[in-house]
Design a protein around this motif. Structure first.
Motif, PDB file in Angstrom:
ATOM      1  N   GLY A   9       4.377  -9.239  14.328  1.00 27.11           N
ATOM      2  CA  GLY A   9       5.398 -10.161  13.853  1.00 27.11           C
ATOM      3  C   GLY A   9       6.574  -9.384  13.320  1.00 27.11           C
ATOM      4  N   ILE A  10       7.602 -10.101  12.968  1.00 25.32           N
ATOM      5  CA  ILE A  10       8.785  -9.455  12.436  1.00 25.32           C
ATOM      6  C   ILE A  10       8.417  -8.683  11.164  1.00 25.32           C
ATOM      7  N   SER A  11       8.827  -7.429  11.092  1.00 31.43           N
ATOM      8  CA  SER A  11       8.557  -6.535   9.958  1.00 31.43           C
ATOM      9  C   SER A  11       7.072  -6.258   9.726  1.00 31.43           C
ATOM     10  N   SER A  12       6.282  -6.368  10.798  1.00 28.71           N
ATOM     11  CA  SER A  12       4.861  -6.018  10.654  1.00 28.71           C
ATOM     12  C   SER A  12       4.617  -4.538  10.945  1.00 28.71           C
ATOM     13  N   ASP A 154      -0.078  -8.636   5.326  1.00 26.01           N
ATOM     14  CA  ASP A 154      -0.205  -9.901   4.602  1.00 26.01           C
ATOM     15  C   ASP A 154       1.173 -10.548   4.453  1.00 26.01           C
ATOM     16  N   PRO A 155       1.236 -11.867   4.271  1.00 28.45           N
ATOM     17  CA  PRO A 155       2.516 -12.589   4.232  1.00 28.45           C
ATOM     18  C   PRO A 155       3.505 -12.061   3.206  1.00 28.45           C
ATOM     19  N   GLU A 156       3.048 -11.708   2.021  1.00 22.50           N
ATOM     20  CA  GLU A 156       3.968 -11.244   0.990  1.00 22.50           C
ATOM     21  C   GLU A 156       4.580  -9.887   1.363  1.00 22.50           C
ATOM     22  N   THR A 157       3.759  -9.003   1.916  1.00 19.83           N
ATOM     23  CA  THR A 157       4.280  -7.712   2.365  1.00 19.83           C
ATOM     24  C   THR A 157       5.299  -7.891   3.478  1.00 19.83           C
ATOM     25  N   GLN A 158       4.992  -8.774   4.408  1.00 16.06           N
ATOM     26  CA  GLN A 158       5.915  -9.058   5.512  1.00 16.06           C
ATOM     27  C   GLN A 158       7.248  -9.570   4.975  1.00 16.06           C
ATOM     28  N   LEU A 159       7.199 -10.494   4.027  1.00 13.19           N
ATOM     29  CA  LEU A 159       8.415 -11.063   3.450  1.00 13.19           C
ATOM     30  C   LEU A 159       9.244  -9.992   2.751  1.00 13.19           C
ATOM     31  N   GLN A 160       8.614  -9.200   1.915  1.00 13.26           N
ATOM     32  CA  GLN A 160       9.349  -8.183   1.158  1.00 13.26           C
ATOM     33  C   GLN A 160       9.951  -7.128   2.075  1.00 13.26           C
ATOM     34  N   ARG A 161       9.219  -6.725   3.113  1.00 10.92           N
ATOM     35  CA  ARG A 161       9.742  -5.723   4.040  1.00 10.92           C
ATOM     36  C   ARG A 161      10.936  -6.262   4.822  1.00 10.92           C
ATOM     37  N   MET A 163      13.049  -8.693   3.879  1.00 10.18           N
ATOM     38  CA  MET A 163      14.191  -8.813   2.973  1.00 10.18           C
ATOM     39  C   MET A 163      14.829  -7.451   2.717  1.00 10.18           C
ATOM     40  N   ALA A 164      13.995  -6.427   2.550  1.00  9.81           N
ATOM     41  CA  ALA A 164      14.525  -5.080   2.304  1.00  9.81           C
ATOM     42  C   ALA A 164      15.200  -4.520   3.544  1.00  9.81           C
ATOM     43  N   ARG A 165      14.626  -4.767   4.708  1.00 11.90           N
ATOM     44  CA  ARG A 165      15.173  -4.218   5.948  1.00 11.90           C
ATOM     45  C   ARG A 165      16.526  -4.808   6.297  1.00 11.90           C
ATOM     46  N   ASP A 166      16.642  -6.147   6.159  1.00 16.12           N
ATOM     47  CA  ASP A 166      17.852  -6.837   6.601  1.00 16.12           C
ATOM     48  C   ASP A 166      18.776  -7.224   5.452  1.00 16.12           C
ATOM     49  N   SER A 167      18.390  -6.879   4.237  1.00 14.02           N
ATOM     50  CA  SER A 167      19.168  -7.275   3.053  1.00 14.02           C
ATOM     51  C   SER A 167      19.411  -8.784   3.040  1.00 14.02           C
ATOM     52  N   SER A 168      18.384  -9.529   3.418  1.00 12.14           N
ATOM     53  CA  SER A 168      18.500 -10.987   3.495  1.00 12.14           C
ATOM     54  C   SER A 168      17.889 -11.631   2.257  1.00 12.14           C
ATOM     55  N   ASN A 169      18.256 -12.902   2.028  1.00 14.69           N
ATOM     56  CA  ASN A 169      17.661 -13.614   0.903  1.00 14.69           C
ATOM     57  C   ASN A 169      16.301 -14.175   1.312  1.00 14.69           C
ATOM     58  N   GLU A 170      15.557 -14.659   0.333  1.00 10.47           N
ATOM     59  CA  GLU A 170      14.186 -15.102   0.598  1.00 10.47           C
ATOM     60  C   GLU A 170      14.133 -16.283   1.559  1.00 10.47           C
ATOM     61  N   GLU A 171      15.071 -17.221   1.422  1.00 12.86           N
ATOM     62  CA  GLU A 171      15.051 -18.402   2.298  1.00 12.86           C
ATOM     63  C   GLU A 171      15.247 -18.026   3.757  1.00 12.86           C
ATOM     64  N   ASP A 172      16.253 -17.189   4.022  1.00  4.95           N
ATOM     65  CA  ASP A 172      16.506 -16.764   5.403  1.00  4.95           C
ATOM     66  C   ASP A 172      15.315 -15.990   5.958  1.00  4.95           C
TER      67      ASP A 172
END
Length: 252
Positions: A9-12, A154-161, A163-172
């Motif tokens: 998945g994205i950022s996996s 795991d979902p939280e790791t995927q989300l944080q990675r 956001m850090a990679r793309d400098s995006s906000n949590e919603e996006d």
């Protein structure tokens, strides 16, 4: 020949795993690479259109550009005629039906592009190749691969990675993750799961164990599907025909 399906998945960390396979001498057919090389006419591979891979596939003058504009209208175009990828991305992220439509528009091109790359490797005599496709399960390409390998976090790791990679906000970031089949779903369908929640060193160690599995000796079925097996089969057929003709002449 053994075709190993690789997805995630994205950022996996799938791309990192793909590169590690290459570094160990295992050839990889990468759908993202094909997308940037084979453009505008005969082959436009299916890529994960829900992430950042629309750059070349929707380039003005390509077949992908025409099909998408015909389907979504000229409102998605910039003044220079190029597709406004941000606008199109917003449309498909927020509407599952339109997301599926976009995937269907590009789907017919993937098989030909992938087949050509696999054929090249087959002709070179490669016995094991990795097929790296973001939408392996969604495009039902897993039926041509065995085993299938999923890179999981795991979902939280995927989300944080992400956001850090793309400098995006949590919603996006959540919208982009939710636009894909979940990693847990993919994990449930995998033959092999690579857990990438740890460090790069942990990932490399996990990959070494996977390499032992995917590079094991070919089964007889896989061997006969390899170039070497096909040549032996052809040689045996030729010998059989020649011997058969000689026996027929003697009996006459």
């Amino acid at each position: 020949m053994r075709i190993v399906g690789l997805t995630g998945g994205i950022s996996s960390g799938k791309s990192t795993v793909s590169n590690l396979f290459k570094s160990h001498g295992v050839p990889v057919v990468d759908a993202d690479v094909v997308a940037r090389v084979i453009l505008g006419g005969k082959f436009l591979p299916l890529i994960n259109v829900l992430t950042a891979y629309l750059v070349d596939v929707l380039k003005k003058g390509t077949g992908g550009h025409k099909r998408v504009v015909d389907a979504f209208g000229e409102d998605i175009l910039l003044p220079n005629g190029e597709v406004d990828r941000a606008k199109l991305g917003h449309i498909v992220f927020s509407d599952p039906g339109k997301r599926q439509l976009l995937n269907r528009l590009l789907a017919p091109y993937i098989s030909s592009g992938i087949f050509c790359e696999v054929l090249k490797l087959w002709l070179k005599g490669n016995k094991v190749i990795v097929l790296d496709v973001p939408l392996l399960f969604e495009a039902k390409m897993d039926r041509w691969t065995e085993p299938t390998v999923v890179v999981w976090v795991d979902p939280e790791t995927q989300l944080q990675r992400l956001m850090a990679r793309d400098s995006s906000n949590e919603e996006d970031a959540r919208n982009r993750i939710n636009a894909q089949m979940s990693l847990d779903q993919k994990r449930s369908r995998a033959d092999i799961v690579i857990d990438n929640t740890g460090s790069l060193e942990d990932l490399e160690e996990n990959l070494r164990m996977v390499l032992v599995q995917v590079t094991r000796p070919l089964t007889w079925t896989e061997f006969w599907l390899s170039r070497q097996g096909a040549l032996i089969s052809l040689f045996a057929i030729v010998i059989g025909v020649v011997v058969g003709k000689k026996i027929s002449k003697v009996s006459l």
